[in-house]
Design a protein around this motif. Structure first.
Motif, short mmCIF file in Angstrom:
data_model
loop_
_atom_site.label_atom_id
_atom_site.label_comp_id
_atom_site.label_asym_id
_atom_site.label_seq_id
_atom_site.Cartn_x
_atom_site.Cartn_y
_atom_site.Cartn_z
N ASN A 1 2.81 1.28 -3.79
CA ASN A 1 1.94 0.95 -5.01
C ASN A 1 0.59 1.52 -5.11
O ASN A 1 -0.03 1.82 -4.03
CB ASN A 1 1.97 -0.43 -4.93
CG ASN A 1 2.09 -1.10 -6.37
OD1 ASN A 1 1.07 -0.74 -7.22
ND2 ASN A 1 2.97 -1.72 -6.70
N SER A 2 -0.02 2.11 -6.31
CA SER A 2 -1.15 2.47 -6.39
C SER A 2 -2.16 1.44 -6.65
O SER A 2 -3.32 1.79 -6.64
CB SER A 2 -1.17 3.45 -7.39
OG SER A 2 -0.59 2.94 -8.71
N GLU A 3 -1.83 0.21 -6.79
CA GLU A 3 -2.87 -0.74 -7.20
C GLU A 3 -3.55 -1.14 -5.71
O GLU A 3 -2.93 -0.88 -4.71
CB GLU A 3 -2.12 -2.25 -7.67
CG GLU A 3 -1.24 -1.87 -8.94
CD GLU A 3 -1.83 -1.47 -10.14
OE1 GLU A 3 -3.11 -1.62 -10.40
OE2 GLU A 3 -1.25 -0.93 -10.95
N THR A 4 -4.70 -1.43 -5.92
CA THR A 4 -5.33 -2.14 -4.66
C THR A 4 -5.22 -3.96 -4.49
O THR A 4 -5.49 -4.06 -3.57
CB THR A 4 -6.74 -1.76 -4.84
OG1 THR A 4 -7.32 -2.17 -6.05
CG2 THR A 4 -7.10 -0.38 -4.33
N ARG A 5 -4.73 -4.31 -5.63
CA ARG A 5 -4.96 -5.92 -5.50
C ARG A 5 -3.47 -6.46 -5.36
O ARG A 5 -2.80 -6.09 -6.21
CB ARG A 5 -5.59 -6.52 -6.51
CG ARG A 5 -7.22 -5.92 -6.64
CD ARG A 5 -7.64 -6.56 -7.89
NE ARG A 5 -7.76 -8.27 -7.72
CZ ARG A 5 -8.63 -9.00 -8.65
NH1 ARG A 5 -8.76 -8.33 -9.65
NH2 ARG A 5 -8.56 -10.12 -8.37
N ASP B 1 0.90 -1.17 0.02
CA ASP B 1 -0.11 -0.10 0.05
C ASP B 1 0.89 1.15 -0.30
O ASP B 1 0.36 2.33 -0.58
CB ASP B 1 -1.01 -0.10 1.17
CG ASP B 1 -2.16 -0.79 0.99
OD1 ASP B 1 -2.50 -1.36 -0.10
OD2 ASP B 1 -2.81 -1.10 1.82
#
Lengths: 225, 480
Positions: free
Chosen positions: A117-121, A114
């Motif tokens: 990284n900007s991804e959520t998964r 988190d």
């Protein structure tokens, strides 16, 4: 007694007008497990509308509703302020050391992910999970046994609902974000304290400790042998 | 740029590494086929593998089977590796299959390679006029002196008056054909550039996001100071230069008045006589339709990035994350220390997330098992001449041999008992042989079994011991 039950019957005759539409569905789904926004958008919408009623309803059973709109999940847990004499409705799962450690490491991985990284998964392969854990496994010439153990730990965590196998992809898992709600600072503190106790016992080699600790140090010695 | 910065670009830039790669033509062909030509983004893995398989198939067809040895999936994985970063691989919500998109660097390479082909026409006049317009907008837009602003507007009004007068007097200045074509080319090129710029805009947002995350994770002080530092330096995404110009663009595009004006202008542009023979004339009317999804995607990226940053900055999460990381470091060192002798048995507990309600009647009742159709067809192998009987008659008594024995004894006598036969030809297979003789006797018309008298037959086992059997007397008669 008779009068009371009659009164109850009288009240029960018009439950439809008293129970908000969809509350039974929301509550029973929560009883069955975690409700995810991604899993069922309409159910989630209902839950958002009825969160206050749901909260009131489950409070009667000594439960509380945890709802995270940002992360998109909701679940029930025992209300910590509830009467201590109340029987437990939600069972506690017992975990071995390695499963607990795996949970803690996954939690750390999620926090790092988190932050970077900007991804959520967060998606991990079992190989990556293995690399993450291998430092903490005993050095053994029997690699097959270690791999088996790792696989069974991953399976256990998957059963607990904190890893989810991706469809159509072997050995690829998504780390469920709900892990953050369960493996929190408090749980990790307990973990840390218990591990410190265990180390102290190990160092003290069972002298001047209680029966239970003495036992654990004996098992530890047996494991070394 | 000096030698060293160029050299470091050559070594590290994803775009340059793509150009230097052995299989750059393959990668670029594929990227153009899958992404830029159809103007698509965020494609699923399987779709991409299909496209790449097609590309590979036609290439192998003309260049030879062994030209590209790897499978489509392997190429995709390779190109999405962080050290190559030609493709961005990510997992979208609600999709278990990874999704790929071109990176901005790859897009730049594609545009550069396309430009190498050369243009048969480079618009120059229209560029000059757009430079003029830009310059005017810049200078007059930044003018703060009200007198100067008014003077400029007055000048524009006079200019318009002159033009109106000209038209009233019958002189209508119309753009010449070449001029129109020039402007049209400029228009289409800029529209395309704008579309591909969005990818870079998105990359810029991601970079801002990364910087911000770095700052958050390194931050030592309190949370309030962190927020102040972020907002005062306008490092947050929407406050950044990129964020504000993008927002301006978005507002502009979303203004209903401008949208209808743009639409009307585009419609009218397609009616211009001088452009009737130009390629892609009708596709410019869809310019807006192409922009919207691209802008929308960038917009949603910004929204998502901001939401996550907000979540990361949320007080509870901010403090808890720090605490958690510290605890886990502690646990890790503890776990390494007890690596050889890990605690056994139950170590920790975690609450479940369901309320188990046991419903006895939910359990399935007994159900008789159903007949399962089994396909028992056996495919017969070639070796039909193998006698399967050998499997069943492991202990084989050759009846023909026994018949020959009887015949041979009967050649010298009218009739013979089984004892006579076995005297002449001793039993070698024991009881089985006797049973076979009985079988022959019952089947034959020239043999009689006398149930009243008995005979004792004897034979020797391989280990030398003697065995005897007392059986009914059989009399074989020479067939007449």
């Amino acid at each position: 007694m008779t009068t009371i039950s009659l009164e109850e019957c009288g009240e029960l005759q018009e439950p439809a007008s008293r129970t908000p539409d969809g509350l039974p569905l929301v509550v029973t789904k929560l009883f069955k497990g975690v409700v995810y926004r991604d899993g069922d958008e309409r159910l989630w919408q209902r839950l958002m509308e009825l969160s206050a009623q749901t909260r009131d309803y489950v409070a009667v059973l000594g439960l509380e509703l945890v709802l995270d709109d940002a992360e998109g999940y909701a679940f029930l847990r025992s209300n910590p302020d509830a009467d201590a004499g109340l029987p437990r409705l939600i069972p506690r799962r017992q975990l071995t050391f390695h499963v607990s450690l795996l949970l803690a490491l996954l939690r750390a991985r999620l926090a790092e992910f988190d932050q970077q990284n900007s991804e959520t998964r967060l998606i991990m392969t079992s190989g990556q999970i293995g690399d993450m854990v291998s430092v903490f496994l005993p050095e053994s010439s029997n690699e097959a046994r270690i791999l088996d153990q790792l696989a069974s730990n991953i399976k256990k965590v998957t059963e607990l609902g904190f890893l989810r196998k991706l469809r159509g992809q072997d050995d690829t898992y998504e780390v469920a974000r709900i892990l953050k709600a369960y493996v929190d600072a408090q749980w990790l503190e307990e973990f840390d304290a218990r591990l410190a106790d265990y180390r102290a016992t190990l160092d003290g080699d069972g002298s001047a400790v209680g029966p239970s600790s003495g036992k654990s140090s004996k098992t530890a010695k047996a494991a070394t042998a | 740029m000096d030698y060293f910065s160029i050299n470091s670009l050559r070594e590290n830039h994803a775009g340059w590494s793509l150009l230097r790669a052995q299989n750059a033509p393959l990668a670029l062909t594929f990227f153009m086929t899958a992404f830029t030509d159809p103007n698509q983004r965020n494609l699923g893995r399987q779709d991409l593998i299909d496209v790449l398989d097609d590309v590979l198939f036609s290439l192998r067809d003309s260049l030879g089977e062994d030209r590209f040895p790897r499978t489509a999936g392997e190429y995709l994985d390779d190109w999405a590796e962080p050290d190559k970063a030609w493709l961005r691989k990510f997992y979208a919500e609600n999709r278990d299959e990874p999704v790929y998109d071109l990176t901005a660097a790859t897009e730049d390479v594609i545009r550069w390679v396309e430009s190498l082909r050369g243009r048969d026409f480079v618009p120059t006049q229209s560029r000059l006029s757009s430079i003029f317009n830009l310059l005017k907008a810049l200078v007059h837009g930044s003018e703060t002196d009200p007198e100067a602003r008014l003077a400029e507007l007055q000048r524009q009004r006079d200019d318009i008056d002159v033009q109106m007068e000209q038209i009233r007097s019958g002189t209508i200045p119309v753009m010449t054909g070449p001029e129109a074509v020039d402007h049209f080319h400029q228009l289409t090129t800029q529209a395309k550039d704008l579309l591909s710029d969005f990818r870079e805009v998105e990359t810029n947002f991601r970079r801002l996001d990364r910087n911000l995350r770095e700052q958050i994770s390194m931050w030592e002080g309190g949370q309030g100071d962190l927020l102040e530092s972020i907002f005062s330096s306008q490092q947050d995404i929407s406050g950044s230069l990129q964020g504000r110009t993008f927002q301006g663009f978005w507002d502009y595009l979303m203004s209903p008045q401008l949208r209808s004006e743009l639409h009307e202008l585009l419609e009218r542009a397609t009616q211009i006589q001088a452009l009737a023979t130009q390629d892609g004339l009708n596709s410019i009317t869809s310019m807006q339709k192409d922009w919207l999804p691209a802008v929308e995607q960038t917009q949603s990226t910004v929204r998502q990035l901001s939401a996550q940053i907000r979540r990361l900055l949320d007080d509870k999460v901010f403090l808890e994350n720090k605490r958690i990381m510290a605890l886990i470091r502690n646990i890790e060192s503890g776990a390494v220390a007890v690596r050889a002798t890990p605690p056994t048995g139950v170590f920790a507990e975690l609450t479940g997330h369901d309320v188990p309600v046991a419903l006895p009647f939910e359990r399935p009742l007994y159900e008789p098992s159903r007949q399962v159709a089994i396909d028992d067809a056996v495919s017969v192998a070639e070796d039909l001449d193998v006698d399967a009987k050998a499997l069943f008659d492991q202990f084989y008594v050759d009846q023909q041999r026994l018949e020959a024995n009887i015949d041979a004894v009967l050649a010298d006598a009218e009739q013979a008992t089984l004892a006579d036969v076995t005297d002449a030809y001793p039993l070698s297979q024991g009881l089985a042989e006797i049973v076979s003789y009985f079988q022959l006797a019952t089947e034959s018309t020239s043999a009689v079994i006398d149930p009243d008298t008995e005979q004792t037959l004897s034979w020797t086992l391989p280990d030398g011991s003697l065995r005897e059997a007392t059986v009914e007397k059989i009399i074989f008669v020479r067939p007449s």
